[in-house]
Motif scaffolding. Structure first.
Motif, PDB file in Angstrom:
ATOM      1  N   SER A 222      30.782  -6.508  64.231  1.00 17.24           N
ATOM      2  CA  SER A 222      32.114  -6.715  64.812  1.00 17.24           C
ATOM      3  C   SER A 222      32.961  -5.452  64.699  1.00 17.24           C
ATOM      4  CB  SER A 222      32.817  -7.883  64.115  1.00 17.24           C
ATOM      5  OG  SER A 222      32.893  -7.645  62.717  1.00 17.24           O
ATOM      6  N   GLN A 223      32.367  -4.324  64.982  1.00 16.97           N
ATOM      7  CA  GLN A 223      33.072  -3.045  65.013  1.00 16.97           C
ATOM      8  C   GLN A 223      32.277  -2.093  65.882  1.00 16.97           C
ATOM      9  OE1 GLN A 223      32.594  -2.546  60.726  1.00 16.97           O
ATOM     10  NE2 GLN A 223      31.439  -0.672  61.105  1.00 16.97           N
TER      11      GLN A 223
ATOM     12  N   TYR B 240      34.857 -12.749  65.669  1.00 19.33           N
ATOM     13  CA  TYR B 240      35.703 -11.673  66.176  1.00 19.33           C
ATOM     14  C   TYR B 240      36.071 -11.993  67.617  1.00 19.33           C
ATOM     15  CZ  TYR B 240      31.764  -9.785  68.877  1.00 19.33           C
ATOM     16  OH  TYR B 240      30.731  -9.618  69.787  1.00 19.33           O
TER      17      TYR B 240
ATOM     18  N   ASN C 238      35.617   2.837  64.255  1.00 17.78           N
ATOM     19  CA  ASN C 238      35.315   3.579  63.040  1.00 17.78           C
ATOM     20  C   ASN C 238      36.043   4.928  63.020  1.00 17.78           C
ATOM     21  OD1 ASN C 238      34.130   4.308  60.649  1.00 17.78           O
ATOM     22  ND2 ASN C 238      32.211   4.975  61.571  1.00 17.78           N
TER      23      ASN C 238
ATOM     24  N   ILE D  90      38.713  -5.299  68.221  1.00 19.65           N
ATOM     25  CA  ILE D  90      37.811  -4.996  67.121  1.00 19.65           C
ATOM     26  C   ILE D  90      38.113  -3.593  66.601  1.00 19.65           C
ATOM     27  CG2 ILE D  90      35.979  -6.502  67.972  1.00 19.65           C
ATOM     28  CD1 ILE D  90      34.604  -4.093  69.110  1.00 19.65           C
ATOM     29  N   GLY D  91      37.647  -3.310  65.399  1.00 15.85           N
ATOM     30  CA  GLY D  91      37.930  -2.035  64.775  1.00 15.85           C
ATOM     31  C   GLY D  91      37.099  -0.903  65.354  1.00 15.85           C
TER      32      GLY D  91
ATOM     33  N   LEU E  84      39.244   0.282  61.153  1.00 23.75           N
ATOM     34  CA  LEU E  84      38.410  -0.924  61.102  1.00 23.75           C
ATOM     35  C   LEU E  84      39.197  -2.175  60.724  1.00 23.75           C
ATOM     36  CD1 LEU E  84      35.209   0.486  59.349  1.00 23.75           C
ATOM     37  CD2 LEU E  84      35.595   0.108  61.777  1.00 23.75           C
TER      38      LEU E  84
END
Length: 542
Positions: free
Chosen positions: A259-260, A195, A203, A200-201, A502
């Motif tokens: 990676s979130q 990532y 939530n 990055i995502g 995400l």
């Protein structure tokens, strides 16, 4: 220490019995001292006795039998292999899972749950006994303890956990975040998934995607981003500012376990600070959230009405001149004539600060035939920005108004007014706005001295709205996305990322303007040595 050694007979006791006397002495000094099982004939003294371990080993140093190690493994090290990094999640609000208190909270490094305290009557202490989980981290100080024994653990292998809990940045590390080299250094999470930090995502916990796109947009503005990443708030800053800075550090953290990131902790404080106006479970308008957040951050950062009194004002605040005149109906005028400013009558002019500029979209056609029903109306960005050329007039409440900018900020936020309310329903304007990604010149909309900074701007963030087709707004089935320019951009290799909750994916530049844009952030192009806007890159044309 020497007298203690002389008090031990050399002929009648084995070396393995000597630590027992040490325990007895310590028992006289302190009521109870936990101890570990004997290993190789030497007991591992824990608890309070651990504090004098060096002194104890020094006293017996010259009597260690050949081949026997001088130091034994610490009892705390025996539990470090029970830590499960895959279960650790520091994104949620740091409150005890039992008492719901946020005072003196510890995180269990074995199961990831939060508990209060570490004393004998605390929930963390009970958890360590009942569930046999022994390693805990203080969520405020990042110190690690072993319970129920209660001693502090200092081990280099725990540094990655502390960094995920409290990431830290330096000026050197932030200086490369807006350079192309940042894209060439991917990071990897625990599952070896690559990532790029910052892209990055977030939530979508329930229906907070309209707030996620604003968070991403603001945290990719270099001055505000660097201010938050380099901050170490320990004073009277509000909880909202502290949590926003924490979220910024997590999004740009190059050493994440996953990676979130979940914005739960920050959005919980948003809910409290806005008195329930912006909630996780309720879909809302990102422009309303942006306006509230910018003003609240400015106030909480100690900002005043003065120019450049906070990082928010110095980054986004400009000045706008508004001229108004009362509408007068002339006897000889026909009904089709549009009211105009009369230079013979008084014109009231005021200069007001702004944080973003609202742009009106032309109304879509009311009736379409069978051939045109699938055609989506389009308009260029310059035609809608004509509102601020100082000539175009608008009539409202019996007054004529015209606008022109007096000072442009470093970053211009444009709000396309896509939604309107009437007595029956909230309508959506599906008109598509076409725009270049680079090289939009705002000089035509500015009335300022020649010494004003460059007026050429490049797009850095673009927020779009997706819902069912038609002209009626459907909040329940709305999807918000944000396009972010990666690492400074420029040239043929410029990269853009599209983030929807995400989902993070690279997108083609030609696809960005096809969405129903609601919000844009434009960045002033840096000046060259002559003081003019840099012309190294060609201006995009559409």
């Amino acid at each position: 220490m020497a007298s203690r050694k002389q008090a031990i007979p050399n002929d009648s006791r084995s070396f393995g019995e000597r630590p027992a006397k040490r325990v007895k002495v310590d028992d006289e000094r302190q009521a109870s001292t936990p101890s570990a099982e004997p290993s190789n004939g030497v007991e591992d003294i824990t608890g309070a006795a651990r504090l004098s371990e060096d002194e104890y080993e020094e006293g017996l140093e010259d009597e260690v039998e050949p081949g026997q190690p001088k130091t034994e493994p610490r009892a705390s090290d025996l539990y470090l292999d029970t830590i499960n990094r895959a279960l650790l999640d520091f994104d949620f609000e740091k409150v005890c899972s039992v008492s719901m208190s946020n005072i003196n909270t510890y995180g269990c490094l074995v199961c990831g749950k939060y508990f209060q305290g570490r004393g004998r009557n605390s929930y963390a202490y009970a958890h360590s006994i009942h569930d046999d989980h022994h390693v805990f981290i203080n969520l405020e100080t990042a110190k690690v303890y072993v319970l129920p024994d209660g001693y502090l653990v200092s081990d280099p292998s725990l540094e990655d956990i502390s960094f995920v809990l409290n990431p830290s940045f330096t000026k050197a590390s932030t200086s490369t975040l807006s350079s192309p080299s940042h894209l060439l250094k991917p990071s990897y999470d625990l599952s070896s998934k690559p990532y790029i930090s910052g892209y990055i995502g977030l939530n979508n916990i329930k229906r907070n995607d309209h707030m996620n796109v604003i968070i991403h947009s603001l945290l990719h503005i270099p001055p505000l981003r660097d201010y938050l990443l380099l901050s170490s708030f320990r004073g009277k800053e509000s909880e909202l500012v502290k949590r926003f800075a924490t979220l910024a550090k997590k999004i740009w953290n190059p050493r994440l376990f996953k990676s979130q990131v979940s914005p739960h902790e920050f959005l919980q404080e948003v809910n409290r600070a806005s008195a329930g106006k912006f909630r996780l479970e309720q879909q809302g308008d990102p422009v309303e959230f942006l306006g509230w957040l910018l003003n609240r951050l400015h106030k909480d950062m100690g900002g005043t009405k003065k120019k450049n009194s906070s990082i928010i004002f110095s980054t986004f605040q400009g000045e706008l001149r508004v001229e108004t005149q009362q509408v007068v109906v002339r006897p000889d005028s026909t009904g089709s004539e549009k009211p105009q400013f009369d230079i013979d009558r008084d014109i009231k002019a005021t200069v007001s600060p702004f944080l973003f500029l609202a742009v009106d979209l032309p109304p879509p056609p009311l009736f379409q035939d069978t051939i045109e029903k699938n055609i989506i109306p389009q308009v260029s960005i310059h035609s809608v920005l004509a509102k601020y050329d100082g000539v175009t007039t608008q009539e409202s409440a019996g007054q004529l108004r015209r606008y022109k900018c007096q000072r442009l900020p470093q970053y211009i936020i444009l709000h396309y007014k896509r939604f309107t309310k009437n007595a029956f329903v909230e309508e959506k304007n599906p008109t598509i706005v076409t725009f270049p990604l680079r090289g939009v010149d705002f000089r035509e909309y500015l009335d300022a001295a020649p010494t004003h900074p460059p007026t050429v701007y490049d797009l850095i963030a673009n927020v779009t709205h997706e819902s069912v087709a038609g002209t009626t707004r459907d909040k329940e089935n709305t999807i918000w996305k944000v396009h972010l320019r990666a690492a400074g951009g420029g040239g043929e290799g410029e990269k853009w990322f599209q983030i929807q909750d995400l989902i993070v994916e690279e997108t083609r530049k030609e696809m960005i303007f096809l969405g129903e844009t609601v919000l844009q952030i434009w960045e002033r192009r840096a000046a060259n040595v002559n003081g003019n806007a840099s012309t190294k890159m060609d201006v995009d044309r559409r």
